[in-house]
Design a protein around this motif. Structure first.
Motif, mmCIF file in Angstrom:
data_model
loop_
_atom_site.group_PDB
_atom_site.id
_atom_site.type_symbol
_atom_site.label_atom_id
_atom_site.label_comp_id
_atom_site.label_asym_id
_atom_site.label_seq_id
_atom_site.Cartn_x
_atom_site.Cartn_y
_atom_site.Cartn_z
ATOM 1 N N LYS A 163 -5.379 -9.691 -1.962
ATOM 2 C CA LYS A 163 -6.072 -10.763 -1.627
ATOM 3 C C LYS A 163 -6.728 -10.517 -0.042
ATOM 4 O O LYS A 163 -7.819 -11.400 0.090
ATOM 5 N N SER A 164 -6.213 -9.516 0.420
ATOM 6 C CA SER A 164 -7.108 -9.250 1.785
ATOM 7 C C SER A 164 -8.207 -8.475 1.583
ATOM 8 O O SER A 164 -9.020 -8.457 2.484
ATOM 9 N N GLY A 165 -8.532 -7.596 0.744
ATOM 10 C CA GLY A 165 -9.497 -7.061 0.359
ATOM 11 C C GLY A 165 -9.363 -5.448 0.138
ATOM 12 O O GLY A 165 -8.693 -4.891 0.805
ATOM 13 N N ARG A 166 -9.645 -5.053 -1.031
ATOM 14 C CA ARG A 166 -9.469 -3.646 -1.345
ATOM 15 C C ARG A 166 -10.577 -2.474 -0.763
ATOM 16 O O ARG A 166 -11.338 -3.053 -0.086
ATOM 17 N N GLY A 167 -10.195 -1.218 -1.130
ATOM 18 C CA GLY A 167 -11.146 -0.187 -0.610
ATOM 19 C C GLY A 167 -10.726 0.018 0.981
ATOM 20 O O GLY A 167 -11.373 0.819 1.544
ATOM 21 N N ARG A 168 -9.561 -0.719 1.683
ATOM 22 C CA ARG A 168 -9.233 -0.233 3.004
ATOM 23 C C ARG A 168 -7.724 0.055 2.861
ATOM 24 O O ARG A 168 -6.971 -0.091 1.849
ATOM 25 N N GLU A 169 -7.399 0.770 4.046
ATOM 26 C CA GLU A 169 -5.778 1.186 3.999
ATOM 27 C C GLU A 169 -4.948 0.161 4.756
ATOM 28 O O GLU A 169 -5.342 0.047 5.936
ATOM 29 N N TYR A 170 -3.855 -0.311 4.290
ATOM 30 C CA TYR A 170 -3.030 -1.180 5.229
ATOM 31 C C TYR A 170 -1.606 -0.697 5.502
ATOM 32 O O TYR A 170 -1.113 -0.044 4.669
ATOM 33 N N ARG A 171 -1.261 -0.997 6.386
ATOM 34 C CA ARG A 171 0.049 -0.766 6.669
ATOM 35 C C ARG A 171 1.096 -2.233 6.908
ATOM 36 O O ARG A 171 0.568 -2.956 7.233
ATOM 37 N N THR A 225 1.875 2.835 3.808
ATOM 38 C CA THR A 225 0.482 2.354 3.779
ATOM 39 C C THR A 225 -0.018 2.225 2.465
ATOM 40 O O THR A 225 0.816 2.788 1.428
ATOM 41 N N THR A 226 -1.239 1.874 2.025
ATOM 42 C CA THR A 226 -1.557 1.416 0.702
ATOM 43 C C THR A 226 -2.838 2.906 0.525
ATOM 44 O O THR A 226 -3.746 2.646 1.148
ATOM 45 N N PRO A 227 -2.273 3.672 -0.297
ATOM 46 C CA PRO A 227 -3.330 4.640 -0.391
ATOM 47 C C PRO A 227 -4.572 4.188 -1.168
ATOM 48 O O PRO A 227 -4.516 3.240 -1.967
ATOM 49 N N THR A 228 -5.686 4.718 -0.762
ATOM 50 C CA THR A 228 -7.268 4.049 -1.431
ATOM 51 C C THR A 228 -7.428 5.282 -2.272
ATOM 52 O O THR A 228 -7.280 6.346 -2.279
ATOM 53 N N PRO A 229 -8.485 4.699 -3.340
ATOM 54 C CA PRO A 229 -8.974 5.884 -4.279
ATOM 55 C C PRO A 229 -10.005 6.688 -3.809
ATOM 56 O O PRO A 229 -10.247 7.628 -4.304
#
Length: 514
Positions: free
Chosen positions: A189-197, A449-453
């Protein structure tokens, strides 16, 4: 170009009420500022005082005395100038008025599009943070997000960059599956393509989400300020480690937080395993390690792929061998076994005689093996033993003999690694695009964190022993003989290489007769 608003999710009545309140509050602030200019000046003085306190707190203690002397000298000079105090007071009042001017235009809450995003996220979290038996649910369909979301921040495109989420105490925040589901929803919901902690505060029942800036890819191979036995694997986020080193980052010099891997007799992670896909940067990492090891030790390189990625190291002082073929690799690794055993015997004799260890035992020996699965396949086809079997002795006894083993392999050949290699390489690095399952299979833990492709070469995660999982960006250390290498990186790598021998040295005499 006007920003395209996010589709409205709030009801029109509620949006009008919220917007009306913001307009009324802004009008009241403007009227107050016009009627009471002293409020503007006092607000600005407060901001200036806060700025002065922050500057003073950031000043090192050894520089505070000279700073006070400079300030006192400037004050004395102003006092001696005709009309100096009056001019100084007028300047301070003008600066305070400038600093305090912005309240009437300050944003007091999210706009319609941002409120819509927060409402959408709130509704998406209702199934995870609510139960039918809750008499006063914090999360409910059609409810308000104002009590659940705090400290929200948006970027210029209206996407969330920071948020503190409160959740009910009965949520199972101690279970990894429950956390992962919530993190996935917030991420989507916050937007893909970025890395979040994501930072979970189980005691306070809060989840803090923040968007991480991209790690710098402009740090190239260079001499890092470390002591013998320390190797810089890459650089991570500020605050993730308790140390910084000065680096040249593009056109500037700054302090960067390194991921330091410590080797030697007292190391708890004496050997390293690097896993990645094609083009992920594992070979780049091995070249970086070799360049850092050469000033203090000797290096053996075994390249399974046979692509000549380490040809720049041939014949250099300290490089004992660079082998690409099966026969040469087996002979080199057999010598490494004998050398490890010789060092163990020499160290044992020195300790029994109460003598210091010989210099040739204390000098580190590095064994770098890139893509051993390729050599294992060739050995099996030729009816010979797997070269990984020859790594057993250096892996088991290398710490006592100052022998360090580094193995790099690709994800698709991970199952070909022997049990000895997997159990004795406690320092781990994963590079390139990878999912949570792949990262956990190598590191034994998932990152916060969330890995990005899509990631640049050399970007990934590192974990030393049972420590935390850190983001890492490996210094750019490409093959200087590759035509695609930029001239800046080529000169950086060539500048770190020792001068060539007159002729390439063979593997030492202990390997003869193998």
């Amino acid at each position: 170009m006007a920003r395209r608003p996010f589709p409205r999710i709030l009801s029109s009545g509620s949006a009008r009420i919220t917007r009306g309140r913001e307009i009324a509050r802004t009008a009241a602030d403007s009227a107050t500022d016009v009627l009471h200019p002293l409020i503007i000046v006092s607000r600005g003085l407060g901001k200036l005082a806060g700025l002065a306190r922050r500057k003073w707190a950031a000043t090192p203690k050894e520089k505070r005395g000279p700073t006070l002397l400079v300030v006192a000298g400037c004050g004395l000079a102003v006092a001696l100038v005709p009309y100096g105090p009056a001019m100084a007071l007028a300047s301070v009042m003008a600066a305070a008025a400038w600093q305090g001017r912005g309240r009437s235009t300050a944003k007091s809450g999210p706009d319609e599009a941002e409120a819509g995003r927060l409402t959408a996220l709130y509704e998406a979290l209702v199934p995870y943070f609510s139960t039918p038996d809750d008499p006063a649910p914090l999360y409910a369909h059609g409810g308000s997000w104002t009590d659940a979301f705090h400290d929200y921040a948006f970027d210029g495109n209206g996407r969330l960059t920071g948020l503190r989420i409160s959740y009910p105490a009965y949520f199972t925040d101690g279970e990894d599956e429950s956390r992962a589901r919530v993190e996935q929803v917030v991420h989507a919901k916050s937007g893909r393509g970025r890395e979040y902690r994501f930072i979970w505060d189980e005691e306070g029942n809060e989840l803090v989400m923040s968007v991480l800036p991209a790690l710098s890819t402009a740090i190239a191979a260079q001499r890092f300020i470390t002591v013998p036995g320390e190797t810089v694997l890459g650089f991570t986020d500020p605050g993730a480690v308790q140390r910084t080193v000065p680096v040249v980052d593009g056109d500037e010099t700054r302090d960067a937080p390194p991921v330091i891997w410590r080797t030697g007799p007292r190391s708890t992670e004496p050997h390293l395993l690097a896993i990645g896909g094609p083009g992920s940067g594992t070979t780049n990492l091995l070249r970086s390690i070799a360049l850092q090891a050469l000033p203090y030790g000797d290096v053996l390189i075994v390249e399974g792929a046979g692509a000549g990625e380490y040809s720049c190291l041939r014949g250099r002082p300290g490089v004992l061998a660079v082998e690409c073929g099966l026969s040469g690799a087996l002979d080199t690794l057999q010598w490494a076994v004998q050398e490890t055993e010789r060092r163990l015997v020499a160290a044992n004799h020195a300790r029994q005689a109460d003598r210091p260890l010989p210099e040739d035992v204390r000098r580190p020996l590095w064994i770098l093996v890139d893509r051993p699965s390729v050599l294992g396949h060739l050995a099996a086809a030729d009816g010979r033993s797997d070269p990984q079997e020859l790594l057993a002795v250096p892996l088991r006894h290398g710490r006592a003999a100052s022998v360090t083993v580094v193995v790099a392999e690709q994800f698709d050949s991970l199952e070909t690694l022997t049990e000895t290699v997997c159990s004795h390489t406690r320092a781990r690095v994963v590079l390139g695009p990878a999912g949570f399952d792949e990262i956990e299979a190598v590191l034994g833990a998932v990152p916060h964190t969330t890995p990005t492709p899509d990631v640049p070469p050399g970007r990934g995660y590192a974990r030393l022993g049972i420590g935390s999982v850190l983001r890492v960006q490996v210094p750019a250390t490409p093959d200087p003989f590759d035509g695609a290498t930029s001239d800046t990186h080529r000169q950086a790598v060539l500048g770190l290489l020792p001068e060539h021998h007159q002729r390439a040295e063979p593997v030492p005499a202990q390997a003869e007769g193998v």
